[in-house]
Scaffold this motif. Structure first.
Motif, mmCIF file in Angstrom:
data_model
loop_
_atom_site.group_PDB
_atom_site.id
_atom_site.type_symbol
_atom_site.label_atom_id
_atom_site.label_comp_id
_atom_site.label_asym_id
_atom_site.label_seq_id
_atom_site.Cartn_x
_atom_site.Cartn_y
_atom_site.Cartn_z
ATOM 1 N N MET A 1 -43.121 -24.861 -39.131
ATOM 2 C CA MET A 1 -44.554 -24.963 -38.834
ATOM 3 C C MET A 1 -44.817 -25.864 -37.621
ATOM 4 N N GLY A 2 -44.236 -27.052 -37.634
ATOM 5 C CA GLY A 2 -44.468 -27.999 -36.551
ATOM 6 C C GLY A 2 -43.960 -27.471 -35.222
ATOM 7 N N ARG A 3 -42.789 -26.839 -35.268
ATOM 8 C CA ARG A 3 -42.208 -26.304 -34.039
ATOM 9 C C ARG A 3 -43.120 -25.236 -33.427
ATOM 10 N N ASN A 4 -43.576 -24.332 -34.272
ATOM 11 C CA ASN A 4 -44.410 -23.251 -33.748
ATOM 12 C C ASN A 4 -45.784 -23.730 -33.300
ATOM 13 N N LEU A 5 -46.297 -24.731 -33.997
ATOM 14 C CA LEU A 5 -47.585 -25.300 -33.581
ATOM 15 C C LEU A 5 -47.434 -25.980 -32.214
ATOM 16 N N ALA A 6 -46.337 -26.694 -32.037
ATOM 17 C CA ALA A 6 -46.075 -27.359 -30.753
ATOM 18 C C ALA A 6 -45.935 -26.314 -29.645
ATOM 19 N N ARG A 7 -45.236 -25.223 -29.951
ATOM 20 C CA ARG A 7 -45.076 -24.159 -28.944
ATOM 21 C C ARG A 7 -46.427 -23.524 -28.603
ATOM 22 N N ASN A 8 -47.236 -23.309 -29.629
ATOM 23 C CA ASN A 8 -48.569 -22.736 -29.423
ATOM 24 C C ASN A 8 -49.387 -23.635 -28.489
ATOM 25 N N LEU A 9 -49.336 -24.947 -28.730
ATOM 26 C CA LEU A 9 -50.058 -25.898 -27.877
ATOM 27 C C LEU A 9 -49.531 -25.841 -26.449
ATOM 28 N N ALA A 10 -48.207 -25.855 -26.306
ATOM 29 C CA ALA A 10 -47.604 -25.848 -24.965
ATOM 30 C C ALA A 10 -47.940 -24.556 -24.232
ATOM 31 N N ARG A 11 -47.890 -23.442 -24.967
ATOM 32 C CA ARG A 11 -48.198 -22.144 -24.345
ATOM 33 C C ARG A 11 -49.634 -22.101 -23.844
ATOM 34 N N HIS A 12 -50.513 -22.881 -24.482
ATOM 35 C CA HIS A 12 -51.909 -22.929 -24.032
ATOM 36 C C HIS A 12 -52.128 -23.996 -22.965
ATOM 37 N N GLY A 13 -51.042 -24.513 -22.433
ATOM 38 C CA GLY A 13 -51.167 -25.434 -21.293
ATOM 39 C C GLY A 13 -51.403 -26.893 -21.670
ATOM 40 N N HIS A 14 -51.230 -27.227 -22.952
ATOM 41 C CA HIS A 14 -51.404 -28.625 -23.355
ATOM 42 C C HIS A 14 -50.039 -29.309 -23.388
ATOM 43 N N PRO A 15 -49.821 -30.304 -22.560
ATOM 44 C CA PRO A 15 -48.552 -31.027 -22.630
ATOM 45 C C PRO A 15 -48.417 -31.665 -24.015
ATOM 46 N N VAL A 16 -47.288 -31.401 -24.679
ATOM 47 C CA VAL A 16 -47.160 -31.847 -26.064
ATOM 48 C C VAL A 16 -45.899 -32.688 -26.242
ATOM 49 N N ALA A 17 -46.111 -33.880 -26.807
ATOM 50 C CA ALA A 17 -44.975 -34.759 -27.103
ATOM 51 C C ALA A 17 -44.441 -34.382 -28.477
ATOM 52 N N VAL A 18 -43.124 -34.261 -28.591
ATOM 53 C CA VAL A 18 -42.553 -33.763 -29.851
ATOM 54 C C VAL A 18 -41.523 -34.727 -30.417
ATOM 55 N N HIS A 19 -41.531 -34.832 -31.749
ATOM 56 C CA HIS A 19 -40.634 -35.760 -32.433
ATOM 57 C C HIS A 19 -40.285 -35.218 -33.803
ATOM 58 N N ASN A 20 -39.074 -35.503 -34.225
ATOM 59 C CA ASN A 20 -38.654 -35.150 -35.573
ATOM 60 C C ASN A 20 -37.693 -36.223 -36.065
ATOM 61 N N ARG A 21 -37.748 -36.501 -37.380
ATOM 62 C CA ARG A 21 -36.868 -37.534 -37.937
ATOM 63 C C ARG A 21 -35.422 -37.288 -37.508
ATOM 64 N N THR A 22 -34.972 -36.050 -37.693
ATOM 65 C CA THR A 22 -33.635 -35.687 -37.238
ATOM 66 C C THR A 22 -33.763 -35.184 -35.799
ATOM 67 N N ALA A 23 -33.214 -35.959 -34.872
ATOM 68 C CA ALA A 23 -33.471 -35.698 -33.443
ATOM 69 C C ALA A 23 -32.948 -34.341 -32.979
ATOM 70 N N ALA A 24 -31.956 -33.810 -33.675
ATOM 71 C CA ALA A 24 -31.371 -32.530 -33.250
ATOM 72 C C ALA A 24 -32.442 -31.438 -33.158
ATOM 73 N N ARG A 25 -33.396 -31.463 -34.096
ATOM 74 C CA ARG A 25 -34.468 -30.450 -34.097
ATOM 75 C C ARG A 25 -35.311 -30.540 -32.833
ATOM 76 N N THR A 26 -35.567 -31.769 -32.383
ATOM 77 C CA THR A 26 -36.358 -31.970 -31.171
ATOM 78 C C THR A 26 -35.601 -31.389 -29.976
ATOM 79 N N GLU A 27 -34.320 -31.707 -29.925
ATOM 80 C CA GLU A 27 -33.500 -31.218 -28.799
ATOM 81 C C GLU A 27 -33.442 -29.693 -28.792
ATOM 82 N N GLU A 28 -33.274 -29.131 -29.983
ATOM 83 C CA GLU A 28 -33.217 -27.663 -30.102
ATOM 84 C C GLU A 28 -34.504 -27.016 -29.579
ATOM 85 N N LEU A 29 -35.628 -27.601 -29.984
ATOM 86 C CA LEU A 29 -36.924 -27.048 -29.568
ATOM 87 C C LEU A 29 -37.021 -27.022 -28.046
ATOM 88 N N VAL A 30 -36.691 -28.148 -27.438
ATOM 89 C CA VAL A 30 -36.834 -28.245 -25.981
ATOM 90 C C VAL A 30 -35.822 -27.335 -25.283
#
Ligand code: NDP
Length: 474
Positions: free
Chosen positions: A13-42
């Motif tokens: 959910m969080g990943r897709n919401l962040a992507r939705n925000l970014a796709r709409h041109g909003h710079p989005v800062a992303v974080h996850n307890r397990t950092a691997a998920r953040t790296e994967e997203l980017v």
């Protein structure tokens, strides 16, 4: 570059919401307890927009422009409290925490109160539409202060689903209102799914149609007034063949429906508010019943009726369509009653018509039908029940003969149809000139001296049942 908003919790959910925000041109800062998920997203989706990865909560907060807007999208319950406790000390008055998880509205009320004391806005937000919705446009139900919505609303409206150009997002009301409405949305979803299941069961075992034939019936219904996401996917599921066995897919799935709890919350809350949401309750109980393997095994040999079949599958399908539509109207009317009761209880001032409007797209119960509910509240914002609306009253009147026949047929054939039956009972109970509640109250006076009121005089009375049976005013 500063981020417009941050997201912590980057599971589906969080990943897709962040992507939705970014796709709409909003710079989005992303974080996850397990950092691997953040790296994967980017790594995977970095090209879709501006993502600012953060390794720690402090880094995330530092990346946000003021006032800071932080979406928390972690597992509901204790994890949400843990994450809020972690971030709150890093924020300043005027900043805001948005909880997009499936929180219980009473938790949201508690969290909102606590953060408000620290000057932080807490926006408990219902989000519906699953992972696809989060990415392509969910239905968003934000609670919290009006001030927080002024800051946050435009951003949420930007990423929400749109129907006729209208975003499926609006300020629901203070503190827990958004999560309350999301809860009732899910309860209605349970009822809707149960009714669809009953319609399928009647066509399958009452009319003897094959799943592929029923798929066609549902596809046809989806071109009419029942048009909705749930009817559409039902047609697709029923048309699907299991690749492993070549059997209809629906026949290889174990007949045990699970639940995560929002349906149960809806019913528990309705019980506390005294709102009869019998359609939602039957749906929750039907799922529970399906899971009681030993109970079902123990009862398997109980006698049923002699087999018989409705004469004509075609006209029966039309009757089932009417029963389904009528029962659906009742289930939604009950859900909206609960929203109005919750709104009154907690002073939320929720506009029910606006809820129907934001459910037209993005969410699981999205349907053409919701426009009718919107219109009903536009015609009479204070109506005590949707059933009294001119359109719905007429639809129920037109459907009632078929509806009664379908419920009777279900009973006759021994096919369980608790959703259809309870909806019809509710309809008849509301219509009734007199209810047997008079007898219930008399019994209460008999065994507990609970008193009663009379139809012909003011005041409370008690009959001395154990003595001379004289009536006394109390
Ligand atoms: P999950 O509910 O599976 O939660 C997983 C996320 O929570 C991970 O990011 C995980 O981090 C994080 N997390 C769990 N415990 C903690 C903790 N103690 N501290 C910090 N982070 C923690 O993810 P979903 O994406 O499925 O759902 C997120 C929220 O959205 C839930 O509240 C859910 O109910 C709600 N929701 C889900 C929908 C869906 O279709 N899935 C639809 C609508 C709402 P880590 O990676 O480090 O484990």
């Amino acid at each position: 570059q500063e981020a417009s908003i941050g997201v912590t919790g980057l599971a589906v959910m969080g990943r897709n919401l962040a992507r939705n925000l970014a796709r709409h041109g909003h710079p989005v800062a992303v974080h996850n307890r397990t950092a691997a998920r953040t790296e994967e997203l980017v790594a995977e989706f970095g090209h879709e927009g501006t993502f600012i990865p953060a390794k720690t909560p402090r880094e995330l907060v530092a990346a946000l422009r003021r006032p800071r807007r932080l979406i928390v999208m972690v597992k509901a319950g204790a994890p949400t409290d843990a994450v809020i406790a972690e971030f709150a000390p890093l924020l300043e008055p005027g900043d805001m925490i948005v909880d997009g998880g499936n929180a219980h509205f009473s938790d949201t009320r508690r969290r909102e109160r606590w953060l408000r004391e620290h000057g932080i806005h807490f926006v408990g937000t219902g989000i519906s539409g699953g992972e696809e919705g989060a990415l392509h446009g969910p239905s968003i139900m934000p609670g919290g202060s009006a001030e927080s919505y002024r800051e946050l609303g435009p951003l949420l409206e930007d990423i929400a689903a749109k129907v006729d150009g209208v975003p499926c997002c609006t300020h629901v009301g203070p503190d827990g209102a958004g999560h309350f409405v999301k809860m009732v949305h899910n309860g209605i979803e349970y009822a809707d799914m149960q009714l669809i299941g009953e319609a399928y069961d009647l066509l399958r075992h009452g009319a003897g149609l094959a799943p592929s034939e029923i798929a066609e019936v549902f596809a046809a219904w989806n071109r009419g007034r029942l048009e909705s996401y749930l009817i559409e996917i039902t047609a697709q599921v029923l048309a699907h063949t299991d690749p492993a066995t070549g059997r209809p897919f629906v026949d290889v799935v174990l007949d045990r429906a699970e639940q995560k709890g929002t349906g149960r919350w809806t019913v528990q809350t309705a019980l506390e508010l005294g709102v009869p949401v019998s359609g939602i309750a039957e749906a929750v109980f039907a799922r529970a019943l399906s899971g009681h393997a030993a109970l079902r095994r123990a009862a398997r040999a109980l006698p049923g009726p002699r087999p018989s079949r409705p004469a004509d599958a075609g006209s029966f399908a039309d009757e089932v369509e009417k029963a389904l539509y009528a029962s659906k109207i009742v289930a939604y009317a009950q859900g909206f009653h609960q929203i109005q009761a919750g709104s009154a209880e907690y002073g939320w001032n929720i506009d029910p018509g606006a809820m129907a409007t934001i459910w037209r797209g993005g969410c699981i119960i999205r349907a053409r039908f919701l426009d009718r509910i919107r219109a009903a509240y536009a015609a009479d914002p204070a109506t005590p029940t949707l059933l009294a609306d001119e359109y719905f009253a007429q639809a129920l009147g037109d459907a009632q003969d078929a509806w009664r026949k379908v419920v009777a047929t279900a009973a006759h054939l021994g096919i369980p149809a608790p959703g259809f039956a309870t909806a019809l009972s509710y309809y008849d109970a509301l219509r009734a000139e007199r209810l047997p509640a008079a007898l219930t109250q008399a019994q209460r006076d008999f065994f507990g001296a609970h008193t009663y009121r009379r139809v012909d005089r003011e005041g409370s009375y008690h009959t001395r049942w154990a003595g001379d049976r004289a009536e006394i005013a109390v």
